[in-house]
Structure formats: C-alpha cells, structure tokens
Enzyme design. Structure first.
Site, PDB file in Angstrom:
ATOM      1  N   TYR A  41      38.191  34.773  38.051  1.00 12.77           N
ATOM      2  CA  TYR A  41      37.423  33.725  37.384  1.00 12.77           C
ATOM      3  C   TYR A  41      38.267  32.477  37.102  1.00 12.77           C
ATOM      4  O   TYR A  41      37.723  31.441  36.724  1.00 12.77           O
ATOM      5  CB  TYR A  41      36.854  34.215  36.047  1.00 12.77           C
ATOM      6  CG  TYR A  41      35.928  35.404  36.124  1.00 12.77           C
ATOM      7  CD1 TYR A  41      35.428  35.874  37.332  1.00 12.77           C
ATOM      8  CD2 TYR A  41      35.551  36.074  34.964  1.00 12.77           C
ATOM      9  CE1 TYR A  41      34.585  36.972  37.384  1.00 12.77           C
ATOM     10  CE2 TYR A  41      34.707  37.157  35.001  1.00 12.77           C
ATOM     11  CZ  TYR A  41      34.236  37.615  36.215  1.00 12.77           C
ATOM     12  OH  TYR A  41      33.401  38.705  36.247  1.00 12.77           O
ATOM     13  N   HIS A  99      38.742  45.071  40.348  1.00 13.61           N
ATOM     14  CA  HIS A  99      37.493  44.312  40.425  1.00 13.61           C
ATOM     15  C   HIS A  99      36.619  44.778  41.586  1.00 13.61           C
ATOM     16  O   HIS A  99      35.410  44.958  41.444  1.00 13.61           O
ATOM     17  CB  HIS A  99      37.815  42.815  40.567  1.00 13.61           C
ATOM     18  CG  HIS A  99      36.724  41.904  40.131  1.00 13.61           C
ATOM     19  ND1 HIS A  99      36.945  40.601  39.748  1.00 13.61           N
ATOM     20  CD2 HIS A  99      35.387  42.092  40.014  1.00 13.61           C
ATOM     21  CE1 HIS A  99      35.796  40.031  39.411  1.00 13.61           C
ATOM     22  NE2 HIS A  99      34.835  40.919  39.578  1.00 13.61           N
TER      23      HIS A  99
END
Length: 266
Positions: A41, A99
C-alpha cells in the site's frame, strides 16, 4: 498478546500522507483498535504517523501489515519486516501476513523466516492472505508458529463458506477485506431492505453480517462520516431472518480477481 478486535480499520488506497494520517487518527478516535496496512500500500510510514499522533496509546492498538510479493525470500522477509516495524513505529508488529502466495513466495523459505521473526519478537503472530485451502493446509503444517489469521475478500456476495469452515476447523481467524464490496452492497435489494428495517446503512448491515459469521471485517474509509458509520456496525444486531436472507444471496461475485490469483491456478 493483545486481544484481536472484532472490527478493524483498513488503509488500502490511502496513499496521500495527510489523508492517511487523518483517517487513522479519526478511526482511533472513533473507537477502532485494529489497523491494517501492507507494504504494497506504500503507506506504512503514514499509518505510523497517525498512530503516533493519536491520543490513543499505540500499545492499545492491534497493528497488522503484509509482506509484498517481491519480499518473500528468506532474507527479504527478515529485512523488510523490520523496516515495516520501524515505519509503523512499533517494537512488535502484532500480525504479519503473507499478502499473496505469488512471485517470490517459497513455502519453506518464507515461512521459516516468519518463524524466526516470531522467535525474535519482531512479529507477534503469523497471518496468511489469499491462500487456497490446500495452500493453507500445507503452510500450517510447515510453520512452527500457529497461523493466527487468514485474510481474504469476503462480503455478502462472496461468502467464502469453504474458508469459513476451514478457519473454524483449524482454529484461526478469518479476516474480510473488501467487506462492503466497494459499496456494491448498496445495490443489493435484500441488504437495502434490512438496512431500512434497522435504520442502518447497507455497509453497516454487511459488516454486521460478517461479524455474525465470525469474520473480522476491515473496511477502508477516508471520510470521517464513513469511518464512524462503519464502526457503528458493532451496535447493529441482525436477527435470524436477516442473516438467513443475506445467506441466500448469490455469493460468487469477486471484486479482486486476476489470472494469476491462486484460485485461478488450482
């Protein structure tokens, strides 16, 4: 070990420094005590600033982040996890996820590094994200540390029955990203009707349904009104009729989907 709150605050797409810092501070002020981010992010430093500037002690906040798919080699896991902790301003990352099991993911190397980070106290708990059930099973058997959570897309239109059952059987949390399906829940007549019945928003209904199913939603929001509206889902009690109606929705709609996704390569 910190408690794991039933509802978290997601920070996906909060890439502007000021917006991210203010959103984190607003979320903590509203009552959130679980903040979720990721190396991918590109905002861990901003999240860390929000945590530091808040009136809430960072020791009272459950902080989670995720390893980038380029950082899953043994040495990269060890190095970048420490970098993430520094950016976030924490001594220990409460929960560190893989992730995606893609790109540089190597089950033996990646998971051995996570075990080492737990042993060193750099991370408190291990999480996985976007794994197929067979990949989850293999990872659980490979790790020394228990898998604490599995994070997947989950909402009323993608109900993840198999992964919910797997989580219950293997005793780990299921964390729901995109829990309001980028607000497509507001287009579902069943959810809109339930929202009107309870004088609630469709987003609150979706979040309350997820928590009823034992999942931990992590809605992302930027505006103070949406941040607070989502948190108020904790006060919404759906009845059995509401839950059954949502259970009956078509649950095959994915928001996050691409050719290399694990479920497309089974």
């Amino acid at each position: 070990m910190k408690d794991f709150p039933r509802l978290g605050f997601g920070t996906y797409k909060l890439e502007d420094r000021d917006e991210c810092v203010e959103a984190v501070k607003t979320a903590l002020d509203a009552g959130y005590r679980h903040v979720d981010t990721a190396q991918m992010y590109h905002n861990e430093e901003f999240v860390g600033e929000g945590l530091a500037e808040s009136d809430v002690d960072v020791d009272d906040v459950f902080v989670a982040t995720k390893l980038d798919t380029d950082n899953l080699g043994y040495d990269d896991v060890l190095e970048t996890a420490r970098e993430s902790a520094e950016k976030l301003g924490v001594d220990t990352i409460d929960l560190l996820y893989v992730h995606w099991p893609l790109d540089s993911y190597d089950e033996d190397e990646t998971l051995a590094a996570l075990d080492e980070l737990v042993e060193a106290g750099v991370i408190g708990r291990v999480g996985l994200s976007n794994f197929r059930p067979d990949q989850l099973e293999s990872a659980i058997e490979t790790l020394d540390a228990p898998v604490f959570a599995h994070q997947v897309e989950m909402h009323p239109m993608l109900q993840q029955t198999e992964l919910r059952e797997f989580a219950a059987d293997r005793d780990h949390r299921l964390v729901a990203y995109s829990p309001i399906a980028r607000n497509r829940v507001a287009d579902e007549e069943v959810i809109v009707d339930i929202a009107e019945k309870h004088d609630a928003s469709p987003a609150q209904v979706a979040l309350a349904w997820l928590m009823e199913k034992g999942a931990t939603p992590i809605p992302k929001a930027a505006s103070p009104d949406h941040i607070r509206d989502n948190f108020a889902a904790l006060d919404l009690d759906l009845d059995d009729e509401d839950v059954a109606a949502i259970d009956g929705l078509d649950s095959t709609h994915r928001i996050v989907d691409f050719d290399e996704a694990p479920w497309n390569r089974a």
